[in-house]
Scaffold this active site. Structure first.
Site, PDB file in Angstrom:
ATOM      1  N   CYS A 160      14.186   4.949  -6.067  1.00  0.00           N
ATOM      2  CA  CYS A 160      12.724   4.818  -5.999  1.00  0.00           C
ATOM      3  C   CYS A 160      12.264   5.436  -4.682  1.00  0.00           C
ATOM      4  CB  CYS A 160      12.295   3.362  -6.127  1.00  0.00           C
ATOM      5  SG  CYS A 160      12.904   2.279  -4.812  1.00  0.00           S
ATOM      6  N   CYS A 165       0.830  -1.204   0.000  1.00  0.00           N
ATOM      7  CA  CYS A 165       0.000   0.000   0.000  1.00  0.00           C
ATOM      8  C   CYS A 165       0.865   1.255   0.000  1.00  0.00           C
ATOM      9  CB  CYS A 165      -0.929   0.006   1.208  1.00  0.00           C
ATOM     10  SG  CYS A 165      -2.219  -1.254   1.126  1.00  0.00           S
TER      11      CYS A 165
END
Length: 393
Positions: free
Chosen positions: A351, A197
């Site tokens: 990232c 999530c």
């Protein structure tokens, strides 16, 4: 199938309890006996996050007599979009303490037990043994398998839920009456296949939808009413507003709960079992990981690098490192990104936290960019250590 009540009823309800739970008491299926069972019940909620928040609120309101909560994290601003048990004033506070404060405000008649610790193989059996039912609100596969395994070994029902973006799932795993989590998911998905999530996002209200279903299942099990989701997987699509149920059968060859189980104790290392990153990514990153301080030094010295952000466009819009070029990880996996990489510059990948960039790094190194590196900690570390003025997520 209906099952017998999980707990015996308490001796009595006080006048205050009768007043508080009167709307339960007038439901024939619950009544005085069912409410007394709830009072006598001990339920542990694993995680005080997205699913744990509504679960704790409604279990407390329902009158579960002893409510445990385990979590090791602190309240962060990004939690408040969905973790409704916490408040702005709780930022930086241990989640279990924040959750306990709210629960006590909702229902001062119950006991709240706080476990401010990480759940691991050394403490899980001891903690679980003090509860009748386990409700799982975690968001990682390693903990889910460990929770399932401990619940099976202790003979306890495990109410499970999972959410991602607009989709949710829920079920009840109880090896004595049906399948366990391993019967449904014998092995975890390959590393990187299912984003968390934190990487993919989740609609805040979806937590309430699935968390309330988990509480509903817990109440049914504790009081012995209705037909719980044992042997069934409920799948919810919030965009299409559809619910569907899939039968899940007990696997006779399940290594944990099958006819001849081969796994008779907890695994030694659940993180290794699930694998945060692939072996190829871990090998690529082993000697090719730099820190955000290293990256800042490269930029300040004017080194000729090609900085690549492998996140998704919507993440790039939230926050980015100056000078980074956006090329999502998927373009590396399908090979289309390679033609955009210069041959005369050092490739530096990043990232959000370092997992996806390690996977992209493996592709880049296999393509011949031997000196390529990735940034450990990703943009979260950049915001924390280099530029706190930028937003985090």
């Amino acid at each position: 199938m209906s099952l017998p009540p999980l707990v015996e009823p308490a001796a009595e309800l006080t006048r205050d309890e009768v007043n508080r739970y009167s709307r339960h008491l007038i439901i024939p299926d619950v009544g005085m006996s069912g409410q007394k069972r709830l009072k006598n019940a001990k339920v542990l909620v694993v995680g005080a996050g997205g699913l744990g928040s509504p679960a704790l609120l409604y279990l407390a309101a329902a009158g579960v007599g002893t409510l445990g909560v385990i979590d090791f994290d602190v309240v962060d601003e990004s939690n408040l979009q969905r973790q409704i048990i916490h408040r702005q004033s709780s930022l930086g506070k241990p989640k279990v303490e924040s959750a306990a404060d709210t629960v006590r405000e909702i229902n001062p008649l119950i006991d709240v037990v706080v476990h401010n610790t990480a759940l691991d193989r050394d403490n899980i059996m001891d903690i679980f043994s003090g509860y009748d039912l386990i409700l799982d609100g975690t968001d990682n596969f390693a903990t889910r398998y460990m929770v399932n395994d401990a619940a099976v070994l202790l003979g306890k029902p495990y109410v499970w839920g999972s959410i991602y973006r607009f989709d949710g799932q829920a079920s009840v795993f109880w090896a004595e009456h049906g399948p366990c989590y391993r019967c449904l998911y014998p092995e975890p998905p390959p590393p990187g296949m299912v984003p968390s999530c934190a990487e993919g996002g989740v609609l805040g209200v979806l937590c309430a939808s699935i968390g309330s279903i988990q509480v509903n299942e817990a109440i049914k099990l504790l009081t012995g009413i209705g037909e719980p989701l044992v042997g069934r997987l409920m799948i919810y699509d919030a965009l299409e507003m559809t619910y569907r149920s899939v039968k899940v059968r007990k696997d006779p060859e399940c290594p944990l709960c099958g006819k001849n189980p081969t796994q008779t104790e907890l695994l030694e290392d659940y993180e290794a079992f699930c694998g945060a990153v692939s072996e190829e990514a871990a090998e690529a990153a082993q000697d090719s990981t730099i820190t955000v301080l290293d990256l800042k030094g490269m930029q300040d010295r004017g080194e000729d690098i090609f900085l690549v952000d492998v996140r998704e466009p919507n993440e790039y819009e939230i926050v980015s490192i100056p000078g980074a070029t956006l090329i999502p990880k998927g373009d590396f996996l399908n090979g289309s990104a390679l033609e955009r990489l210069p041959q005369d510059k050092k490739i530096v990948l990043h990232c959000k936290s370092g997992v996806r960039s390690a996977e992209a790094l493996a592709v880049v190194k296999n393509a011949g960019f031997a000196d390529a590196v990735h940034v450990g900690g990703g943009i979260l570390a950049w915001v924390n250590q280099i530029d706190p003025s930028q937003p985090s997520y």
